[in-house]
Each structure stands twice: as structure tokens, then as C-alpha cells.
Scaffold this motif. Structure first.
Motif, PDB file in Angstrom:
ATOM      1  N   TYR A  20      54.850  56.643  88.337  1.00 13.28           N
ATOM      2  CA  TYR A  20      53.943  55.409  88.615  1.00 13.28           C
ATOM      3  C   TYR A  20      55.036  54.185  88.822  1.00 13.28           C
ATOM      4  O   TYR A  20      56.263  54.196  88.408  1.00 13.28           O
ATOM      5  CB  TYR A  20      53.251  54.825  87.562  1.00 13.28           C
ATOM      6  CG  TYR A  20      52.154  55.723  87.050  1.00 13.28           C
ATOM      7  CD1 TYR A  20      51.456  56.442  87.968  1.00 13.28           C
ATOM      8  CD2 TYR A  20      51.914  55.872  85.671  1.00 13.28           C
ATOM      9  CE1 TYR A  20      50.453  57.293  87.521  1.00 13.28           C
ATOM     10  CE2 TYR A  20      50.820  56.809  85.305  1.00 13.28           C
ATOM     11  CZ  TYR A  20      50.192  57.798  86.371  1.00 13.28           C
ATOM     12  OH  TYR A  20      49.156  58.429  86.008  1.00 13.28           O
ATOM     13  N   GLY A  47      40.868  53.787  79.069  1.00 11.55           N
ATOM     14  CA  GLY A  47      41.270  53.830  80.357  1.00 11.55           C
ATOM     15  C   GLY A  47      42.358  52.812  80.610  1.00 11.55           C
ATOM     16  O   GLY A  47      42.864  52.692  81.853  1.00 11.55           O
ATOM     17  N   SER A  51      48.329  55.142  76.029  1.00  9.44           N
ATOM     18  CA  SER A  51      49.182  56.294  75.949  1.00  9.44           C
ATOM     19  C   SER A  51      50.716  55.989  76.307  1.00  9.44           C
ATOM     20  O   SER A  51      51.689  55.981  75.620  1.00  9.44           O
ATOM     21  CB  SER A  51      48.796  57.389  76.631  1.00  9.44           C
ATOM     22  OG  SER A  51      47.546  57.700  76.603  1.00  9.44           O
ATOM     23  N   ARG A 335      38.378  56.725  84.317  1.00  8.02           N
ATOM     24  CA  ARG A 335      39.956  56.274  83.843  1.00  8.02           C
ATOM     25  C   ARG A 335      40.764  56.420  84.875  1.00  8.02           C
ATOM     26  O   ARG A 335      41.781  55.577  84.787  1.00  8.02           O
ATOM     27  CB  ARG A 335      40.077  57.125  82.628  1.00  8.02           C
ATOM     28  CG  ARG A 335      39.603  57.077  81.493  1.00  8.02           C
ATOM     29  CD  ARG A 335      39.779  58.312  80.698  1.00  8.02           C
ATOM     30  NE  ARG A 335      40.696  58.206  79.607  1.00  8.02           N
ATOM     31  CZ  ARG A 335      40.460  57.896  78.472  1.00  8.02           C
ATOM     32  NH1 ARG A 335      39.341  57.978  77.921  1.00  8.02           N
ATOM     33  NH2 ARG A 335      41.364  57.636  77.728  1.00  8.02           N
ATOM     34  N   HIS A 580      46.392  63.992  89.197  1.00 12.02           N
ATOM     35  CA  HIS A 580      44.955  63.375  89.369  1.00 12.02           C
ATOM     36  C   HIS A 580      44.307  63.549  90.498  1.00 12.02           C
ATOM     37  O   HIS A 580      44.928  63.651  91.563  1.00 12.02           O
ATOM     38  CB  HIS A 580      45.179  61.864  88.706  1.00 12.02           C
ATOM     39  CG  HIS A 580      45.256  61.610  87.510  1.00 12.02           C
ATOM     40  ND1 HIS A 580      45.353  60.512  86.973  1.00 12.02           N
ATOM     41  CD2 HIS A 580      45.370  62.333  86.362  1.00 12.02           C
ATOM     42  CE1 HIS A 580      45.557  60.424  85.620  1.00 12.02           C
ATOM     43  NE2 HIS A 580      45.561  61.761  85.169  1.00 12.02           N
TER      44      HIS A 580
HETATM   45  P1  ADP Z   1      43.801  54.928  77.387  1.00  9.72           P
HETATM   46  O1  ADP Z   1      44.341  55.722  76.411  1.00  9.72           O
HETATM   47  O2  ADP Z   1      43.938  53.465  77.150  1.00  9.72           O
HETATM   48  O3  ADP Z   1      42.193  55.165  77.543  1.00  9.72           O
HETATM   49  P2  ADP Z   1      45.369  56.148  79.177  1.00  9.72           P
HETATM   50  O4  ADP Z   1      46.736  56.096  78.522  1.00  9.72           O
HETATM   51  O5  ADP Z   1      44.666  57.751  78.918  1.00  9.72           O
HETATM   52  O6  ADP Z   1      44.207  55.323  78.718  1.00  9.72           O
HETATM   53  O7  ADP Z   1      45.392  56.023  80.691  1.00  9.72           O
HETATM   54  C1  ADP Z   1      44.146  55.884  81.448  1.00  9.72           C
HETATM   55  C2  ADP Z   1      44.674  56.641  82.969  1.00  9.72           C
HETATM   56  O8  ADP Z   1      45.631  55.536  83.484  1.00  9.72           O
HETATM   57  C3  ADP Z   1      45.763  57.621  82.722  1.00  9.72           C
HETATM   58  O9  ADP Z   1      45.251  58.725  83.751  1.00  9.72           O
HETATM   59  C4  ADP Z   1      47.050  57.170  83.212  1.00  9.72           C
HETATM   60  O10 ADP Z   1      47.814  58.006  83.560  1.00  9.72           O
HETATM   61  C5  ADP Z   1      46.844  56.090  83.957  1.00  9.72           C
HETATM   62  N1  ADP Z   1      47.829  55.062  83.969  1.00  9.72           N
HETATM   63  C6  ADP Z   1      48.362  54.356  82.755  1.00  9.72           C
HETATM   64  N2  ADP Z   1      49.062  53.512  83.104  1.00  9.72           N
HETATM   65  C7  ADP Z   1      49.445  53.421  84.265  1.00  9.72           C
HETATM   66  C8  ADP Z   1      50.298  52.906  85.284  1.00  9.72           C
HETATM   67  N3  ADP Z   1      51.097  51.812  84.901  1.00  9.72           N
HETATM   68  N4  ADP Z   1      50.253  53.158  86.551  1.00  9.72           N
HETATM   69  C9  ADP Z   1      49.335  54.063  86.961  1.00  9.72           C
HETATM   70  N5  ADP Z   1      48.496  54.705  86.145  1.00  9.72           N
HETATM   71  C10 ADP Z   1      48.448  54.553  84.954  1.00  9.72           C
END
Ligand code: ADP
Ligand code: ZN
Length: 624
Positions: A20, A47, A51, A335, A580
Motif C-alpha cells: 500500500y 473496515g 490490523s 471492507r 483482494h
Molecule cells: P478492521 O480490522 O479495522 O475492520 P482491516 O484491518 O481488516 O480493518 O482492514 C480493512 C481493509 O483495508 C483490509 O482489506 C486492509 O488490507 C485494507 N487496508 C488497511 N489499511 C490500508 C491502507 N493504508 N491502504 C490500503 N488498504 C488498506
């Protein structure tokens, strides 16, 4: 000794490992704070990207010699996939489970003591076993206990909706290892739960990071319930054919019925609820995660931590208990940031049922019930609201916003009518009946009186002699139901669960009876197409997602998806863990000819480029 000067920056890790380009929202600030060893409390919507907020600090700190990050998560069933996803990205991670042999645990311990493991996932009940405590102690002595990440931290509070008593013992971590930094994360935001969480986990000194709770790609729609199953079918067939979704129902029985009805209509649907044995539940959850276009019909037992990014709709066939629950559940859609529907049907019976559940739950204290009633009222208000749904939702979480243009009320502004007169008729009818007969009656009977129907029951009680008999013949039963539901939502009428769901006036009704306030209601036109949005007035979310790709790209996308499915099967992981949808779409659009063409596509980190780059090129080249 750790050497911070050789450590790669957090931004480098974001690009190299996860592929990313930029941090989202407050991620950067959180990561920086935690990398430096600060405690953090992170409130971010589902979303939002929680993580990475602990995974990146874990990587940076481990590379700097600080050892392992222990992730506490209630979701044992998902740990395998979470760890698998990290492996795909080239991060060393493991999880503890009860089936591990002595030998396996021994191996794990050795790895830990050699600072070879970046993340270790464990359920809260495992953390407090004597063996684990001993291990944590010896890691700590050697300076190899880097960070505790407490996921789904709201589970520690009984005010949250996923209370897990085992979470209570996590305060011990802090007492035993006060110098090890902690990051607690949750998507549940209401003030009561937040406060409780801080106290229980002793996070008073942690820095709070509160994100916007907006999920702009989710389109909120709340329709009146007529025939929920039929409405759902129409909704899926017209808006989401072949796509993955979650359907929430209140009871196990309804879950089974609805899953069957969908399957009969040719939709790939499965039931999921706490009454099924755990092996079957696990199997269905895996199918949902691994197969494309599955619809899971479930009670709220399903969904926490489900990180499938391409859930294209979340439907509620029954009203949830409160806005927190509704928002968490709808948040499981989209998400990946692509357009997604949150769609709910709701009717008088939902209001009645939810009130009854609160009133008759004997386990809870009166204080608890009062809190629950307040929460239910807030949800009813949302359902009846004529303003932008997003403005109302965000307002509930303490955020101000402007009308969104992406909810039912924005897209099709509801017609509002002055129902003061109708409300007054309804209220005085309830009053007259009670006065004349000394007992209360239910909704159906009251509507019969208002509409002037001489049913057996009406005659038996001589209710045709009441002054309110027939005064509401101008409105349909559907309209009366709407009036009544909204009077209940506004706290003017109460449904008494202890007396056959009869209707009783509440003090607030007086203001309307006296003509002091007017009542404006949503139009419930008899022919309203409540099953799906009106055709032609706007683009469906599916249309939005596909519009951008040309024919060649669509073909490539289909081939890439087939290839991904194969790889995912071989690795026993969900497809989205490999790439994805959004990443595959970007690849298909770019039509790459060499590895350099793949660089910079979001979601392709160094490890994945190395592992899959060649195959992706081959799959894409098949048409040229
Ligand atoms: P949460 O735990 O807050 O529900 P996740 O950690 O599962 O969210 O992240 C949601 C989605 O966003 C995941 O598919 C992740 O890979 C994506 N994501 C998170 N941070 C970024 C970023 N900085 N740029 C692009 N995608 C991201
Ligand atoms: Zn809106």
C-alpha cells in the motif's frame, strides 16, 4: 541490543510488505506512537484498517530486536486465516491453539526466544495458562516481549454486545508487565462501553485515537417490512445477483427458513446460528470465506472478525437491538472500499418484539434494562427518520456531517405528511377503548375500530358504539400501522408484553391529544416499492463497480479470479488473502506485460510480487 537506526520506517513496511502506498486516516499517527512504545486505544470503524495499526509496529519493533507482539483476539476460528495472510505477505506469525503437540509448542518457544517470530495470536483464555505466563515471563526477562495488541477490546465490557468474561483477566497483563506497551482496538464506540473498557483494561494513560466512523462506500437503506423474505429475494436478485452477502435474522428458525427460501430461488445460501454444532459452523464459515458469491443467513452469532473484504451487501430482516449492533453488522460489508449495500426491513412487529425482549429479560437489572431501552429507542428513531441516514448514524457516534447523497433518504427523499390528526385519532381511540372496557386491546383490533370494521370482536365489546368508531376510514391499514409504529417509536404508546401486547398510552401522548405538538410522518404509500429501490432513479452499487472496466479488462478479471481461486485452494486460504478483488481489478485494468507494470498496484507487496508476479503476467497474457 536493538538498533533503531537500522530499522526500516513504517512507511517502507507499508509499501514493501503490504503493497500500500499511503496510510489511511490516523494509521500513521497510531503506528508512530506504538512503534515508539506508547500505549494506544484505537477506535476505528469496521473496515477502517485496524490490523495494520499493530502489525506494522510489530514488524518494525521485531526488526529492531524487541521481540514478539502478542495479539489477543477472541476469534480462534479465524486465527488460521489471519496467520496465513501474514505468511502470504512474508511476515513470520503463529497462533496458539489447544491442539498443538508438545513438540510444536517447544518449537514455537525456541523461535520466540531467538526473536524469530513477529506476531503470536492467542485467545484470552490461553494467555492466562501457567505455561503461557511462564513463557511470557522468560521472554520479558530477555527483552523479547515487544507489544500486546488487544483486538475487539470492547469484549471486556458487558455494555458492549460481545461480552467475553475471559477478557476481564487481561488487566493482569498490565499488572505483570507494566513496561510492555499495549494497543487496544475496537470498532464499538458508544461512550458507556468506551469508559468501561478503559477502566477494565487500565488504559487510563493510553493515547486515544478516534477515527471518523463514516463508511462512505456503504449505502444505507431502511424499508418498511411487508413480506420480508420476498423483499429480500427481490433485493438480491435485482441488486446483488451472484455476490457475497450476509443476511441477519433474529431467530434460528427464521435463519433456517430464509436460507431455504434463498436456496430454493437458486441463490447460494447457507444458515448459521448458535444451534448448529461447531464443526458445521466452522465449515460454513470457511465456505463463506473461501467461495465466491455465497450468502450467509445468520443470527448475530456470525460475523465478528470476519474480514472478508468483498461482502457486497448486509441485509437485516429483523431490527437489531441497537445502533452499535446495527453499525457493526453493516460494517462487515465493503471492507474493500467498493460500493456496498446495507439494507434493512423493519416493521411494527420488530418494535414489539424488541421491547418485549428487554422487558421480560429477568437476568438483567432495572438499570441495565433502562440503558437497553434507550438504545432501542435510538435505533427506532433512525428507522423512522426522514433525514440523511448517515447524518443520523454519525450523530449517534458523536460526529457531525452533511447529507451524504448515498442513502435511501438522500437518494429518494421520503414524502413527509402531517399526521397530527391521524395520531390524535389513534391515541384517542386507545384511550376510549380502555375507558369503555376497562382493559386494553392490541393493534389489530384498534385499527379495525378506527377503520369502522364490524368484526365479531368489535361487536362483542360494543366498540362500534364508541365515538372513535370509523373515524379513520380515510387511511389504509398500512398507513395506520405506520402511524402506530411511529407513535411507539416516539414513546407515546407502549406495547405491554405482559398483557398480550396490548397498547397503552404513555405520558407524552398528552401533548398530541392536547394539540400542543404536531406529528410529521414518513409517507407509507400503499403501493410503495419497498423491496428494492425504484428503477431508473439511480445506479445500483453493482452497476457502479462494473461500469469502469472495458470488455478486455472484464475478461482478464474473470481469468485472474479463476487463477486466484486455484491458488487459494492449494494454500487452504480464502481467495482474498491471495489478492483482494480491488487488486485484481487494478491488474486487469492495467493489462501488465512485465513485472515492472505490476509495481505500485495497491495490494502487491514484495513477497507477493515475487511469488505470484510471473503467474499473473501469464494469466493476463492469455488473450494477447
Ligand atoms: P478492521 O480490522 O479495522 O475492520 P482491516 O484491518 O481488516 O480493518 O482492514 C480493512 C481493509 O483495508 C483490509 O482489506 C486492509 O488490507 C485494507 N487496508 C488497511 N489499511 C490500508 C491502507 N493504508 N491502504 C490500503 N488498504 C488498506
Ligand atoms: Zn444520506
Amino acid at each position: 541490543m536493538p538498533d533503531p537506526t537500522t530499522a526500516p520506517s513504517a512507511l517502507d513496511i507499508l509499501g514493501q510488505v503490504f503493497g500500500y502506498a499511503d496510510f489511511r486516516g490516523p494509521q500513521q499517527a497510531i503506528v508512530d506512537h506504538v512503534v515508539r512504545g506508547g500505549d494506544a486505544l484505537v477506535l476505528m470503524p469496521t473496515g477502517g484498517g485496524k490490523s495494520l495499526c499493530y502489525q506494522i509496529p510489530a514488524i518494525v519493533r521485531q526488526k529492531a530486536g524487541h521481540g514478539v507482539t502478542v495479539v489477543i483476539s477472541p476469534l480462534i476460528a479465524l486465527m488460521h486465516d489471519q496467520v496465513g495472510a501474514l505468511h502470504e505477505a512474508g511476515v513470520s506469525a503463529a497462533f496458539l491453539n489447544s491442539t498443538q503437540t508438545q513438540e510444536e509448542s517447544g518449537l514455537l518457544e525456541k523461535q520466540l526466544l531467538r526473536n524469530e517470530l513477529t506476531l503470536l495470536y492467542a485467545a484470552p483464555e490461553r494467555i492466562n495458562t501457567p505455561r503461557m505466563k511462564g513463557l511470557l515471563g522468560s521472554l520479558h526477562e530477555r527483552g523479547l516481549l515487544s507489544l500486546f495488541a488487544i483486538d475487539e477490546a470492547h469484549c471486556v465490557s458487558q455494555w458492549g454486545h460481545d461480552f467475553r468474561p475471559e477478557y476481564r483477566s487481561l488487566s493482569l497483563l498490565h499488572e505483570t508487565f507494566p513496561d510492555v506497551p499495549r494497543i487496544a482496538l475496537t470498532a464499538t464506540a458508544d461512550a458507556l462501553t468506551r469508559q468501561d473498557m478503559i477502566e477494565r483494561l487500565k488504559l487510563q494513560d493510553a493515547r486515544e485515537f478516534v477515527s471518523s466512523f463514516d463508511r462512505p462506500n456503504i449505502r444505507y437503506t431502511i424499508v418498511e417490512k411487508t413480506d420480508a423474505t420476498r423483499q429480500l429475494l427481490r433485493f438480491i436478485e435485482s441488486e446483488h445477483a451472484g455476490e457475497a452477502g450476509i443476511v441477519y435474522c433474529q431467530s434460528r428458525k427464521r435463519v433456517e427458513e430464509v436460507a431455504e427460501a434463498l436456496a430454493d430461488a437458486g441463490i447460494k445460501a447457507m444458515a448459521y446460528h448458535a444451534g448448529l454444532d461447531s464443526a458445521l459452523r466452522q465449515q460454513r464459515q470457511d465456505r463463506f470465506l473461501r467461495e465466491e458469491g455465497m450468502v450467509m443467513v445468520a443470527t448475530i452469532a456470525f460475523g465478528m472478525g470476519i474480514d472478508k473484504p468483498d461482502v457486497r451487501f448486509v441485509a437485516h430482516l429483523d431490527m437489531p437491538k441497537n445502533i452499535e449492533g446495527y453499525y457493526q453488522e453493516t460494517g462487515r460489508g465493503g471492507r474493500d472500499g467498493l460500493p456496498t449495500d446495507a439494507w434493512m426491513t423493519y416493521g411494527l412487529q420488530d418494535v414489539v418484539n424488541q421491547r418485549r425482549m428487554i422487558d421480560t429479560s429477568d437476568a438483567a437489572s432495572e438499570e441495565f434494562k433502562q440503558v437497553m431501552r434507550g438504545k432501542l429507542d435510538a435505533l427506532l428513531t433512525l428507522a423512522e427518520d426522514t433525514r440523511c441516514r448517515r447524518v443520523s448514524l454519525l450523530h449517534y457516534f458523536g460526529e457531525d456531517s452533511q447529507p451524504c447523497g448515498n442513502c435511501d433518504n438522500c437518494l429518494n427523499p421520503p414524502v413527509v405528511w402531517d399526521a397530527t390528526e391521524a395520531a390524535r385519532k389513534m391515541l384517542s381511540c386507545i384511550y376510549r377503548v380502555q375507558q369503555a372496557s376497562g382493559i386494553s386491546f392490541g393493534a389489530g383490533h384498534l385499527m379495525d375500530i378506527l377503520r369502522g370494521k364490524t368484526t365479531e370482536k368489535v361487536l362483542q365489546h360494543a366498540h362500534d358504539k364508541l365515538s372513535t368508531f370509523g373515524i379513520g376510514a380515510d387511511l389504509s391499514e398500512v398507513q395506520w400501522r405506520g402511524v402506530l409504529r411511529q407513535l411507539i417509536a416516539k414513546g407515546m404508546v407502549r406495547v405491554d408484553p405482559d398483557a398480550f401486547n396490548t397498547l397503552q398510552l404513555l405520558p407524552d401522548a398528552r401533548q398530541v391529544l392536547k394539540g400542543e405538538v404536531s406529528v410529521m410522518l414518513r409517507e407509507q404509500a400503499a403501493g410503495e416499492k419497498s423491496g428494492s429501490r425504484k428503477k431508473g432513479t439511480k445506479t445500483s452499487v453493482k452497476g457502479l463497480a462494473e461500469a469502469a472496466l472495458n470488455a478486455g479488462a472484464l475478461e482478464r478479471l474473470a481469468r485472474l479470479k479463476a487463477w486466484r481461486a486455484e491458488v487459494a485452494r492449494e494454500h487452504n486460504l480464502p481467495a482474498f488473502v491471495i489478492f483482494h478483488d480491488a487488486t485484481l481489478r487494478a491488474i486487469a485494468e492495467r493489462s501488465p506485460h512485465n513485472l515492472a507494470d505490476l509495481e505500485g498496484i495497491s495490494g502487491i507487496g514484495a513477497k507477493k510480487l515475487e511469488a505470484y508476479g510471473g503467474e499473473v503476467l501469464r494469466v493476463c497474457a492469455a488473450d494477447s
